[in-house]
Design an enzyme around this catalytic site. Sequence first.
Site, PDB file in Angstrom:
ATOM      1  N   GLN A  34     -16.860 -28.260  -9.961  1.00 41.44           N
ATOM      2  CA  GLN A  34     -18.226 -27.784  -9.659  1.00 41.44           C
ATOM      3  C   GLN A  34     -18.690 -26.900 -10.822  1.00 41.44           C
ATOM      4  O   GLN A  34     -17.895 -26.516 -11.684  1.00 41.44           O
ATOM      5  CB  GLN A  34     -18.214 -26.968  -8.363  1.00 41.44           C
ATOM      6  CG  GLN A  34     -17.269 -25.781  -8.394  1.00 41.44           C
ATOM      7  CD  GLN A  34     -16.672 -25.432  -7.050  1.00 41.44           C
ATOM      8  OE1 GLN A  34     -17.150 -25.839  -5.974  1.00 41.44           O
ATOM      9  NE2 GLN A  34     -15.581 -24.682  -7.088  1.00 41.44           N
ATOM     10  N   HIS A  65     -17.920 -11.422   4.653  1.00 39.50           N
ATOM     11  CA  HIS A  65     -16.495 -11.128   4.510  1.00 39.50           C
ATOM     12  C   HIS A  65     -15.972 -10.245   5.642  1.00 39.50           C
ATOM     13  O   HIS A  65     -14.833 -10.404   6.081  1.00 39.50           O
ATOM     14  CB  HIS A  65     -16.221 -10.507   3.134  1.00 39.50           C
ATOM     15  CG  HIS A  65     -16.441 -11.473   2.026  1.00 39.50           C
ATOM     16  ND1 HIS A  65     -17.322 -11.250   0.982  1.00 39.50           N
ATOM     17  CD2 HIS A  65     -15.948 -12.713   1.830  1.00 39.50           C
ATOM     18  CE1 HIS A  65     -17.321 -12.299   0.189  1.00 39.50           C
ATOM     19  NE2 HIS A  65     -16.507 -13.213   0.668  1.00 39.50           N
ATOM     20  N   ASP A  89     -13.786 -15.837  -4.640  1.00 39.21           N
ATOM     21  CA  ASP A  89     -14.473 -14.625  -5.108  1.00 39.21           C
ATOM     22  C   ASP A  89     -13.659 -13.375  -4.770  1.00 39.21           C
ATOM     23  O   ASP A  89     -13.844 -12.324  -5.369  1.00 39.21           O
ATOM     24  CB  ASP A  89     -15.849 -14.543  -4.437  1.00 39.21           C
ATOM     25  CG  ASP A  89     -15.718 -14.678  -2.930  1.00 39.21           C
ATOM     26  OD1 ASP A  89     -15.683 -15.821  -2.460  1.00 39.21           O
ATOM     27  OD2 ASP A  89     -15.579 -13.665  -2.258  1.00 39.21           O
ATOM     28  N   GLU A 109      -7.056 -21.381  -3.836  1.00 38.79           N
ATOM     29  CA  GLU A 109      -8.412 -21.655  -4.364  1.00 38.79           C
ATOM     30  C   GLU A 109      -8.289 -22.768  -5.397  1.00 38.79           C
ATOM     31  O   GLU A 109      -7.505 -22.671  -6.342  1.00 38.79           O
ATOM     32  CB  GLU A 109      -8.958 -20.371  -5.007  1.00 38.79           C
ATOM     33  CG  GLU A 109     -10.154 -20.566  -5.915  1.00 38.79           C
ATOM     34  CD  GLU A 109     -11.358 -21.224  -5.239  1.00 38.79           C
ATOM     35  OE1 GLU A 109     -11.852 -20.654  -4.251  1.00 38.79           O
ATOM     36  OE2 GLU A 109     -11.773 -22.311  -5.711  1.00 38.79           O
ATOM     37  N   ASP A 158     -12.147 -20.094   4.181  1.00 38.26           N
ATOM     38  CA  ASP A 158     -13.318 -19.512   3.520  1.00 38.26           C
ATOM     39  C   ASP A 158     -13.817 -20.514   2.481  1.00 38.26           C
ATOM     40  O   ASP A 158     -13.712 -20.313   1.267  1.00 38.26           O
ATOM     41  CB  ASP A 158     -12.881 -18.190   2.869  1.00 38.26           C
ATOM     42  CG  ASP A 158     -14.005 -17.504   2.134  1.00 38.26           C
ATOM     43  OD1 ASP A 158     -13.704 -16.539   1.395  1.00 38.26           O
ATOM     44  OD2 ASP A 158     -15.161 -17.943   2.277  1.00 38.26           O
ATOM     45  N   SER A 159     -14.346 -21.620   2.980  1.00 40.18           N
ATOM     46  CA  SER A 159     -14.618 -22.779   2.117  1.00 40.18           C
ATOM     47  C   SER A 159     -16.100 -22.881   1.757  1.00 40.18           C
ATOM     48  O   SER A 159     -16.952 -22.196   2.327  1.00 40.18           O
ATOM     49  CB  SER A 159     -14.207 -24.056   2.858  1.00 40.18           C
ATOM     50  OG  SER A 159     -15.146 -24.281   3.908  1.00 40.18           O
ATOM     51  N   THR A 160     -16.361 -23.790   0.836  1.00 41.53           N
ATOM     52  CA  THR A 160     -17.738 -24.205   0.582  1.00 41.53           C
ATOM     53  C   THR A 160     -18.188 -25.081   1.760  1.00 41.53           C
ATOM     54  O   THR A 160     -17.429 -25.297   2.700  1.00 41.53           O
ATOM     55  CB  THR A 160     -17.774 -25.044  -0.714  1.00 41.53           C
ATOM     56  OG1 THR A 160     -16.617 -25.900  -0.751  1.00 41.53           O
ATOM     57  CG2 THR A 160     -17.782 -24.165  -1.946  1.00 41.53           C
ATOM     58  N   ASP A 161     -19.407 -25.634   1.646  1.00 45.03           N
ATOM     59  CA  ASP A 161     -19.883 -26.590   2.666  1.00 45.03           C
ATOM     60  C   ASP A 161     -19.040 -27.869   2.570  1.00 45.03           C
ATOM     61  O   ASP A 161     -18.305 -28.059   1.596  1.00 45.03           O
ATOM     62  CB  ASP A 161     -21.357 -26.938   2.396  1.00 45.03           C
ATOM     63  CG  ASP A 161     -22.272 -25.710   2.466  1.00 45.03           C
ATOM     64  OD1 ASP A 161     -23.299 -25.702   1.771  1.00 45.03           O
ATOM     65  OD2 ASP A 161     -21.917 -24.769   3.197  1.00 45.03           O
ATOM     66  N   PRO A 165     -15.197 -30.745  -3.282  1.00 44.46           N
ATOM     67  CA  PRO A 165     -13.795 -30.484  -2.909  1.00 44.46           C
ATOM     68  C   PRO A 165     -13.655 -29.947  -1.484  1.00 44.46           C
ATOM     69  O   PRO A 165     -12.574 -29.948  -0.920  1.00 44.46           O
ATOM     70  CB  PRO A 165     -13.352 -29.438  -3.937  1.00 44.46           C
ATOM     71  CG  PRO A 165     -14.606 -28.818  -4.452  1.00 44.46           C
ATOM     72  CD  PRO A 165     -15.650 -29.871  -4.379  1.00 44.46           C
TER      73      PRO A 165
HETATM   74  N1  SAM Z   1     -16.615 -16.293   0.180  1.00 39.23           N
HETATM   75  C1  SAM Z   1     -17.908 -16.780  -0.241  1.00 39.23           C
HETATM   76  C2  SAM Z   1     -18.880 -16.351   0.758  1.00 39.23           C
HETATM   77  O1  SAM Z   1     -19.345 -15.229   0.706  1.00 39.23           O
HETATM   78  O2  SAM Z   1     -19.171 -17.162   1.633  1.00 39.23           O
HETATM   79  C3  SAM Z   1     -18.041 -18.278  -0.406  1.00 39.23           C
HETATM   80  C4  SAM Z   1     -16.914 -19.045  -0.151  1.00 39.23           C
HETATM   81  S1  SAM Z   1     -15.810 -19.264  -1.497  1.00 39.23           S
HETATM   82  C5  SAM Z   1     -16.710 -19.055  -2.957  1.00 39.23           C
HETATM   83  C6  SAM Z   1     -15.617 -21.039  -1.291  1.00 39.23           C
HETATM   84  C7  SAM Z   1     -14.498 -21.535  -2.154  1.00 39.23           C
HETATM   85  O3  SAM Z   1     -13.852 -22.688  -1.584  1.00 39.23           O
HETATM   86  C8  SAM Z   1     -14.957 -21.991  -3.545  1.00 39.23           C
HETATM   87  O4  SAM Z   1     -14.505 -21.070  -4.504  1.00 39.23           O
HETATM   88  C9  SAM Z   1     -14.353 -23.389  -3.713  1.00 39.23           C
HETATM   89  O5  SAM Z   1     -13.867 -23.618  -5.029  1.00 39.23           O
HETATM   90  C10 SAM Z   1     -13.232 -23.360  -2.689  1.00 39.23           C
HETATM   91  N2  SAM Z   1     -12.763 -24.695  -2.266  1.00 39.23           N
HETATM   92  C11 SAM Z   1     -13.509 -25.781  -1.937  1.00 39.23           C
HETATM   93  N3  SAM Z   1     -12.712 -26.829  -1.631  1.00 39.23           N
HETATM   94  C12 SAM Z   1     -11.422 -26.382  -1.752  1.00 39.23           C
HETATM   95  C13 SAM Z   1     -10.137 -26.997  -1.567  1.00 39.23           C
HETATM   96  N4  SAM Z   1     -10.026 -28.292  -1.192  1.00 39.23           N
HETATM   97  N5  SAM Z   1      -9.021 -26.245  -1.775  1.00 39.23           N
HETATM   98  C14 SAM Z   1      -9.131 -24.933  -2.152  1.00 39.23           C
HETATM   99  N6  SAM Z   1     -10.324 -24.292  -2.366  1.00 39.23           N
HETATM  100  C15 SAM Z   1     -11.448 -25.018  -2.157  1.00 39.23           C
END
Ligand code: SAM
Length: 283
Positions: A34, A65, A89, A109, A158-161, A165
């Site tokens: 990404q 958080h 983060d 992560e 704590d994932s993305t949408d 990934p």
């Molecule tokens: N914590 C933040 C918040 O305030 O909502 C956002 C969430 S954090 C940035 C989401 C993380 O999930 C991203 O850094 C992304 O790279 C990670 N991620 C996504 N798919 C993943 C996977 N299959 N394995 C590990 N990490 C993953």
Amino acid sequence: MAEQNLYHEITEEGFGIAIEKDGENIFEKQSEFQKTEVFNSRAFGKVLTLDGLMMVTEKDEFFYHEMIVHIPMLTHPNPKNILVIGGGDGGTVRELLKYDSVEHIDMVEIDEVVIEASKKYFPTVSCGLDDKRVSVLVQDAIEFIKDKKDCYDVVLIDSTDPIGPGVGLFNEGFYNNVKRALKKGGIVTPQTEGPFAQSENMKKTYELLRKVFKNVAPYCSPMPTYPGGYWSWGFCSDDIQAPSIDFKADKRADIISKTCKLYNPSLHGAVFQVPNFVKDLTK
Ligand code: SAM
């Protein structure tokens, strides 16, 4: 007024926000997963986005958080070993380190660029990543979880949408692997999207969670910069019931609350009192 320099987030559902940028991006890097960008803003301080989607702002990250951490952690009587999936983060890890009971945290992560950007530009968020109780593992959590059994008291997703990934983190097989990794009495809390702006994602997520866990309950709270300004998390466990409205957290809650801008003990049971449309989405 001078031509505004705006960041826009428009999600797949055609919904989003605009934030006035203070100058150009101060960080931009494309990884194999990404694009990570960071910019300054008058309204929210520094902002981190992934593929243009809002992730973290200095000003409002505490809403998210504090909710993803303190509801499961103060419901579990003695959480020692924790797994954070995603969370690059560092904000989730920062909140977890407030617990004396925590002996070890694995944070898995997939994208080291997110960690790099947060360490460089969000020191108040990433401040716990170098703590001796923390192992930062840069790998795909879908692979990591496959051989784990009876390891963790609490797992926070704590994932993305469910895109890129993150797709595989909203999946029945993945949830079964997470469940196998739980110790007896364990709790899993995934972020479960925006109830108003991403209701389809949320509905599908709870259909899967209910296939895997005996006790599943959504809880909701404001989250200003996420779509709809209203967010949800899931309380999932085979052994522990979700807190009721009259849940009384133990003395840890008063100590934790003094370090929080949002969480306090009176909120704990109340966040599970969700609107009818959320009950319908998640039944
Ligand atoms: N914590 C933040 C918040 O305030 O909502 C956002 C969430 S954090 C940035 C989401 C993380 O999930 C991203 O850094 C992304 O790279 C990670 N991620 C996504 N798919 C993943 C996977 N299959 N394995 C590990 N990490 C993953």
